[in-house]
Design a protein around this motif. Structure first.
Motif, PDB file in Angstrom:
ATOM      1  N   TYR A 133       0.853  -1.180   0.000  1.00 19.65           N
ATOM      2  CA  TYR A 133       0.000   0.000   0.000  1.00 19.65           C
ATOM      3  C   TYR A 133       0.886   1.226   0.000  1.00 19.65           C
ATOM      4  O   TYR A 133       1.786   1.368   0.849  1.00 19.65           O
ATOM      5  N   ALA A 134       0.670   2.122  -0.958  1.00 18.16           N
ATOM      6  CA  ALA A 134       1.415   3.376  -1.047  1.00 18.16           C
ATOM      7  C   ALA A 134       0.436   4.513  -0.784  1.00 18.16           C
ATOM      8  O   ALA A 134      -0.530   4.708  -1.534  1.00 18.16           O
ATOM      9  N   SER A 135       0.669   5.248   0.269  1.00 22.73           N
ATOM     10  CA  SER A 135      -0.268   6.301   0.665  1.00 22.73           C
ATOM     11  C   SER A 135      -0.136   7.527  -0.236  1.00 22.73           C
ATOM     12  O   SER A 135       0.882   7.740  -0.891  1.00 22.73           O
ATOM     13  N   ALA A 136      -1.190   8.338  -0.236  1.00 23.01           N
ATOM     14  CA  ALA A 136      -1.189   9.600  -0.976  1.00 23.01           C
ATOM     15  C   ALA A 136      -1.953  10.631  -0.164  1.00 23.01           C
ATOM     16  O   ALA A 136      -2.953  11.214  -0.606  1.00 23.01           O
ATOM     17  N   PHE A 137      -1.482  10.860   1.060  1.00 23.76           N
ATOM     18  CA  PHE A 137      -2.151  11.782   1.962  1.00 23.76           C
ATOM     19  C   PHE A 137      -1.811  13.233   1.604  1.00 23.76           C
ATOM     20  O   PHE A 137      -0.765  13.515   1.005  1.00 23.76           O
ATOM     21  N   ASP A 138      -2.690  14.127   2.024  1.00 23.07           N
ATOM     22  CA  ASP A 138      -2.452  15.543   1.800  1.00 23.07           C
ATOM     23  C   ASP A 138      -1.532  16.151   2.849  1.00 23.07           C
ATOM     24  O   ASP A 138      -1.077  17.276   2.700  1.00 23.07           O
ATOM     25  N   PHE A 139      -1.246  15.445   3.920  1.00 26.10           N
ATOM     26  CA  PHE A 139      -0.381  15.998   4.954  1.00 26.10           C
ATOM     27  C   PHE A 139       1.057  15.516   4.756  1.00 26.10           C
ATOM     28  O   PHE A 139       1.329  14.683   3.880  1.00 26.10           O
ATOM     29  N   PRO A 140       2.024  15.981   5.527  1.00 24.42           N
ATOM     30  CA  PRO A 140       3.443  15.827   5.204  1.00 24.42           C
ATOM     31  C   PRO A 140       3.992  14.399   5.251  1.00 24.42           C
ATOM     32  O   PRO A 140       5.035  14.148   4.668  1.00 24.42           O
ATOM     33  N   GLU A 164       8.611   1.980   4.141  1.00 25.27           N
ATOM     34  CA  GLU A 164       9.386   3.214   4.121  1.00 25.27           C
ATOM     35  C   GLU A 164       8.444   4.382   4.388  1.00 25.27           C
ATOM     36  O   GLU A 164       7.322   4.427   3.857  1.00 25.27           O
ATOM     37  N   VAL A 165       8.893   5.317   5.205  1.00 22.87           N
ATOM     38  CA  VAL A 165       8.108   6.489   5.564  1.00 22.87           C
ATOM     39  C   VAL A 165       8.869   7.733   5.115  1.00 22.87           C
ATOM     40  O   VAL A 165      10.070   7.859   5.374  1.00 22.87           O
ATOM     41  N   THR A 166       8.172   8.630   4.439  1.00 25.11           N
ATOM     42  CA  THR A 166       8.765   9.898   4.004  1.00 25.11           C
ATOM     43  C   THR A 166       8.028  11.054   4.670  1.00 25.11           C
ATOM     44  O   THR A 166       6.797  11.158   4.589  1.00 25.11           O
ATOM     45  N   TRP A 167       8.809  11.912   5.319  1.00 21.87           N
ATOM     46  CA  TRP A 167       8.258  13.075   6.025  1.00 21.87           C
ATOM     47  C   TRP A 167       8.750  14.347   5.327  1.00 21.87           C
ATOM     48  O   TRP A 167       9.959  14.607   5.276  1.00 21.87           O
ATOM     49  N   SER A 168       7.817  15.094   4.771  1.00 22.80           N
ATOM     50  CA  SER A 168       8.159  16.381   4.160  1.00 22.80           C
ATOM     51  C   SER A 168       8.166  17.424   5.265  1.00 22.80           C
ATOM     52  O   SER A 168       7.130  18.045   5.580  1.00 22.80           O
ATOM     53  N   GLN A 194      10.930  21.927   1.023  1.00 22.50           N
ATOM     54  CA  GLN A 194      12.254  21.625   0.483  1.00 22.50           C
ATOM     55  C   GLN A 194      12.907  20.404   1.130  1.00 22.50           C
ATOM     56  O   GLN A 194      13.614  19.645   0.470  1.00 22.50           O
ATOM     57  N   LEU A 195      12.680  20.193   2.417  1.00 22.12           N
ATOM     58  CA  LEU A 195      13.378  19.158   3.175  1.00 22.12           C
ATOM     59  C   LEU A 195      12.510  17.917   3.340  1.00 22.12           C
ATOM     60  O   LEU A 195      11.381  18.008   3.832  1.00 22.12           O
ATOM     61  N   LYS A 196      13.062  16.756   2.936  1.00 21.47           N
ATOM     62  CA  LYS A 196      12.374  15.482   3.106  1.00 21.47           C
ATOM     63  C   LYS A 196      13.287  14.482   3.815  1.00 21.47           C
ATOM     64  O   LYS A 196      14.477  14.402   3.517  1.00 21.47           O
ATOM     65  N   LEU A 197      12.694  13.734   4.738  1.00 23.01           N
ATOM     66  CA  LEU A 197      13.409  12.679   5.458  1.00 23.01           C
ATOM     67  C   LEU A 197      12.703  11.355   5.202  1.00 23.01           C
ATOM     68  O   LEU A 197      11.470  11.282   5.254  1.00 23.01           O
ATOM     69  N   THR A 198      13.487  10.314   4.919  1.00 25.78           N
ATOM     70  CA  THR A 198      12.927   8.987   4.648  1.00 25.78           C
ATOM     71  C   THR A 198      13.643   7.957   5.509  1.00 25.78           C
ATOM     72  O   THR A 198      14.881   7.984   5.646  1.00 25.78           O
ATOM     73  N   ALA A 199      12.874   7.037   6.082  1.00 31.13           N
ATOM     74  CA  ALA A 199      13.433   5.922   6.840  1.00 31.13           C
ATOM     75  C   ALA A 199      12.696   4.652   6.430  1.00 31.13           C
ATOM     76  O   ALA A 199      11.480   4.679   6.194  1.00 31.13           O
TER      77      ALA A 199
END
Length: 784
Positions: free
Chosen positions: A397-404, A472-476, A480-485
């Motif tokens: 499942y790949a999310s497509a949320f409107d939040f970061p 994997e989680v990506t936090w915008s 400009q700055l994105k963090l992925t773990a």
């Protein structure tokens, strides 16, 4: 002097205008690259970029399994090659473009027997590079024997190729320890009939004629709902290797067989797309390919004395001549079945896929030298058949949320069977087997020479079951700055049964041996941070863990002074890298540059138990470090310049002790470089496409690839061969009008004997493999 002139001119650049100044700087850069490589510089009046070439950034990739991005917006070291470029270059197989990929090297021992190495992570055992055909895992396996590595599905009608450098363990699993290669096929169009047909004729030096025909047809069945796309190909390449002493150990030698390594490929693919409504897509595909070849592609070079055969004259190597005693034909039959369902919801997409990869690979090799080494003056050939069946299934499942915060999460299962059958058979004066395999002592070729058919036989059947959960989680953090773990939990169970089916020297037939059942599990992780200064500048840094599963060793028919371990353990690594990518000069220049440092632990290596039994064990640690770069420039109208390459250093930090080297001299010592790692390699491509008449377009294109020196084994081992540096150039002239395209090409213009790989051991005496000699040809394509 030239450098001083350029420096003196710099203050006057603004007087030309900003656009002209930028283009002038690009022209100077291209000129410098051309001087370094001996290529001419095309001259034209400065102008903006044309639309006749495809820029690097325009290729859309889905490597992160979360969303679709273009290459220059993806915070990773990734190269994408469009299907359009593949077709324009006349690419048939992966080896045609492998040299264009920074950080990649290929161990090439002939059709169906190749190993892809990314960033120097190379050792015995399964491939360290994962290979995917759409969603299907087709990674090579070398868990049991020297043959049967990576299959070579022909690359016709692809959408694009993605090459992901660095570990991809969280999303792609244990097979992607150092990177992943994805072949993405072109999917059916639901609304339009279309396709193409290409025919190619060519002639190769030291061989004869070749032909290639391939094409695709797209058929909507129910408009906007159901469509079928069918692709087919036939490749017939003549051989350029001559066997010069077939049957030399027999009483009736044939002697010479010309063009023994001919290669014939027949294949096809069908994809059915069903889209009952906009948010649901179902793709069902079937690919089948048959590859057959007449003999070995290895040759014994001039200055090398071939292995001795009792009663036969001494043979010296020569250009493109093979000195085996037996013929070594082979075949590779493969099929891929895939079913993938994508369902888009308001807050994300669910993807479910199941895939079946079947492969029957017959790998034959002359065994006369190893028989001679144990005092048997008789010719023989090993006939090896490896049958693999690999089922891989995944749901995510790949999310497509409107939040970061967005994420991808999924589960994976893989079940594989691999059955190996080896028969060492006696050969006759024509270099072929005198008869079929027999388990009977009365058919033993050693005790009944001239009558018996079989020296030895064994089977080894294995099963491999994998399960994994990943995310994997990506936090915008900001725009400009994105963090992925990311994390992946992996567990594997290995089982097998081995049996000697014909003991050497007619010994007793022993019952089957059940292998030690081995289970491995691992948690791998990944961390990535990226910052987009603007739409044209992205920087990133990452730390990712790679992992390769362990395996089982052969136990039957092995005579050793010490016991062989029943299995070997996994190895793993950490890859630390940083990169920058973007565009300059109003998008006239696109670039990617990255640097990496890899710490590799507990490496799987080939070891020897006295007196001469080979097995896989774990020994030593290594470091690999390097820089990779890609540039795409359009310095003048109609001209595209691609320049890519890599600097690499991969060497052992912990190697064998003196006591270990005394037992096994093929082990490496601390400081020695890893095999098949060139310190520098590059690819330069020039493409000038412009209108030449009302409805006519012309193209002049050239590409050069260079690879520096590399070793085939550790430098201090007695079997090491240093591969010379080489440069290979190709030329292409093309005209197009309406649906027709005609191409005149010259591949390997200098008829270079590029030393791409080599092999040297007691079983396989000194031999080289090279690229295809100079080939001149024409092709015609009709689109509709």
């Amino acid at each position: 002097m030239k450098r001083a002139l350029i420096c003196n001119q710099a203050p006057f650049l603004p007087s030309f205008g900003a656009g002209r100044a930028r283009r002038a700087m690009l022209v100077v850069s291209v000129a410098a690259a051309s001087i370094m490589t001996g290529m001419p510089v095309f001259a034209a009046s400065p102008a903006g970029p044309s639309d006749d070439t495809t820029a690097l950034s325009e290729v859309v990739v889905t490597a992160n399994k979360l969303n679709s991005t273009v290459v220059l917006e993806t915070p990773a070291s990734i190269q994408a090659i469009s299907g359009q470029d593949l077709q324009k270059q006349g690419v048939a197989g992966f080896m045609d473009i492998a040299a264009q990929i920074p950080g990649l090297s290929v161990q090439d021992l002939g059709p169906g027997d190749r190993k892809y190495v990314i960033r120097g992570i190379n050792s015995t055992g399964d491939s360290t590079t994962g290979v995917y055909y759409d969603e299907a895992v087709i990674s090579g396996s070398n868990a049991n024997d020297g043959g049967g590595l990576q299959s070579d599905i022909r690359l016709y009608d692809l959408d694009h190729i993605e090459v992901l450098r660095g570990p991809q363990g969280t999303l792609y699993g244990a097979s992607s320890e150092s990177g992943t290669i994805r072949f993405i096929t072109k999917k059916p169009n639901l609304t339009a009939v279309g396709g193409y047909l290409t025919g190619e004729l060519s002639d190769t030096n030291h061989a004869s004629g070749n032909y290639n025909i391939n094409g695709a047809l797209n058929l909507p069945i129910i408009s906007d709902k159901v469509a079928l796309r069918v692709v087919g190909w036939r490749v017939d390449d003549s051989g350029y290797i001559d066997q010069i002493r077939v049957g030399a150990a027999s009483a009736d030698p044939q002697g010479l067989v010309k063009g023994v390594n001919w290669d014939k490929v027949l294949g096809g693919r069908a994809i059915l797309r069903i889209q009952p409504f906009d948010d649901l897509t179902i793709d069902a595909s079937y690919t089948r390919q048959s590859d057959r070849w007449g003999g070995s592609s290895r040759y014994t070079p001039a200055g090398v004395t071939a292995f001795a055969i009792e009663g036969a004259p001494v043979i010296q190597g020569c250009d493109l001549c093979n000195t085996d005693n037996s013929r070594s034909p082979g075949q590779d039959e493969l099929s891929v079945y895939s079913l993938t369902v994508n369902y888009k919801m308001r807050y994300g997409t669910v993807t479910a896929t199941t895939n079946q990869y079947n492969r029957d690979f017959q790998y034959n090799i002359d065994q006369t030298p190893i028989l001679a080494s144990v005092g048997v003056p008789l010719p023989g050939e090993a006939y090896e058949t490896i049958s693999r069946k690999l089922n891989s299934s995944e749901i995510r499942y790949a999310s497509a949320f409107d939040f970061p915060v967005n994420f991808v999460v999924g589960g994976y299962r893989q079940y594989e069977t691999a059955d190996l059958d080896i028969a060492l058979l006696a050969t006759n004066g024509q270099g072929v087997a005198v008869g079929a395999f027999s388990p009977l002592a009365s058919e033993d070729a050693l005790f009944h020479p001239g009558v018996g058919t079989t020296f030895f036989g064994r089977t080894d059947d294995r099963t491999n079951t994998d399960y994994a959960g990943f995310g994997e989680v990506t936090w915008s953090v900001t725009p400009q700055l994105k963090l992925t773990a990311g994390l992946r939990y992996f567990t594997e169970k290995l089982e097998g049964v081995q049996q000697t089916t014909h003991p050497f020297a007619a010994g007793p037939v022993l019952p089957p041996i059940s292998d030690f059942s081995q289970s491995d599990s691992k948690v791998t992780s990944k961390f990535n941070a990226s910052y987009a200064f603007n739409d044209d500048l992205l920087v990133y840094a990452s730390a990712a863990q790679g992992f390769r599963a362990g395996g089982l060793n052969a136990q039957v028919a092995v005579i050793t002074a010490v016991p062989i371990p029943p299995s070997f353990a996994p190895d793993s690594l950490w890859d630390y890298e940083g990169g920058i990518k973007g565009r300059l000069f109003d998008h006239l220049l696109e670039y990617q540059v990255d640097a990496y440092w890899i710490d590799w632990k507990n490496i799987q290596v080939q070891q020897v138990a006295p007196p001469s039994a080979h097995y896989t064990g774990n020994a030593g640690n290594a470091v690999a470090k390097g820089v990779e770069f890609e540039f795409t420039a359009r310095p003048i109208e109609h001209l595209r310049v691609d320049f890519s390459g890599s600097f690499q250093d991969a060497h052992l930090t912990t190697g064998a002790t003196a006591a270990q080297l005394a037992i096994d001299p093929t082990l490496g010592q601390a400081g020695e470089k890893l095999a098949d790692v060139a310190p520098f390699q590059y690819a330069l491509g020039l493409n000038y496409t412009a209108p030449i008449a009302a409805d006519w377009t012309g193209t002049l294109a050239a590409d050069i690839t260079y690879r520096g020196k590399a070793n085939t084994y550790f430098e201090g081992t007695p079997f090491n061969i240093e591969l010379n540096a080489y440069t290979v150039a190709n030329l292409r002239a093309q005209v197009s009008t309406g649906p027709w395209t005609g191409t005149l090409f010259v591949r390997n213009v200098g008829d270079e004997r590029a030393q791409v790989s080599a092999i040297n051991s007691a079983q396989d005496p000194h031999a080289l493999l090279t690229v295809r000699p100079r080939t001149v040809g024409v092709s015609f394509t009709r689109t509709f």
